[in-house]
Design a protein around this motif. Structure first.
Motif: not given
Length: 218
Positions: A156-161, A208-210
């Motif tokens: 999903k978008y945002g995971a790498v960032a 712990d990140l989404e």
């Protein structure tokens, strides 16, 4: 550039006759053990190309077993690795394949125990060097020359960032990053080579990140 000094070409300090078939193989086995994170109870090893043709004569089977035991290339116990593995209760089976691969010195290793399984594909590229090119079906290109952070996550978008943000917060520089996925929107795997070690505190923050499923370090 794969070779930085003349010593990379001559090869490493090692037990065994061949930097490609022995030292490189040992490092493939050791990388598999490190990623698995514990001593396996079973190992299924499929050999391709020249590995399949010469593995007994060149000690590739012994070297892979030594790597799975977490022996370094110069460890004097290496020559007895198959016997030691048996004594420690590790069942190792070797299979020869005539399938054509991208590199002649290729090994597919599947490790198992009661807690789970892992499958990697490694290639020995000469001078005792190796690369991990596949992990549980995800394509990789890892040299094993520095710390590598593996992050299994939802595609999903945002995971790498978000992961990069945690590393930046702790002043950990990314030397190389690769993201591999099997299918859009399902699971994906980040492999991040870093200039500094990623300690357990940082790993816990990333867990712990989404949308993060698993985190480990090689």
């Amino acid at each position: 550039m794969k070779y930085r000094t003349v010593f990379d070409i001559i090869g490493p300090v090692m037990i065994g006759p061949s930097s490609s078939h022995t030292a490189g193989a040992a490092r493939i086995g050791r990388a598999a053990r490190t990623i698995f994170g514990r001593k396996p109870s079973r190992a299924e090893i499929t050999l391709y190309g020249s590995f399949a043709k010469t593995y007994r004569g060149h000690g590739t089977d012994v070297a892979l077993a030594g790597g799975l035991l977490d022996f370094d290339t110069f460890d004097k116990r290496m020559v007895h690795a198959l016997e030691i593995a048996e004594q420690e209760g590790i069942e190792i089976r070797f299979h020869e394949s005539d399938e054509i691969t991208d590199h002649p010195n290729t090994a597919r290793i599947r490790l198992e125990d009661e807690a789970g399984s892992l499958e990697i594909v490694g290639v020995s590229i000469g001078g005792g060097k190796m690369e991990i090119v596949e992990l549980n079906g995800f394509e990789l290109r890892l040299s094993g020359n520095g710390p590598v952070l593996f992050v299994l996550h939802q595609d999903k978008y945002g995971a790498v960032a978000r992961v990069a943000g945690v590393l930046a917060e702790h002043k950990i520089n990314i030397a190389f990053m690769q993201v591999s996925r099997k299918e859009k929107g399902l699971q994906a795997l980040m492999s991040i080579e870093t200039d500094q070690p990623v300690d357990e505190k940082v790993q816990a923050k990333i867990r712990d990140l989404e949308d993060i499923h698993a985190v480990t370090v090689l």
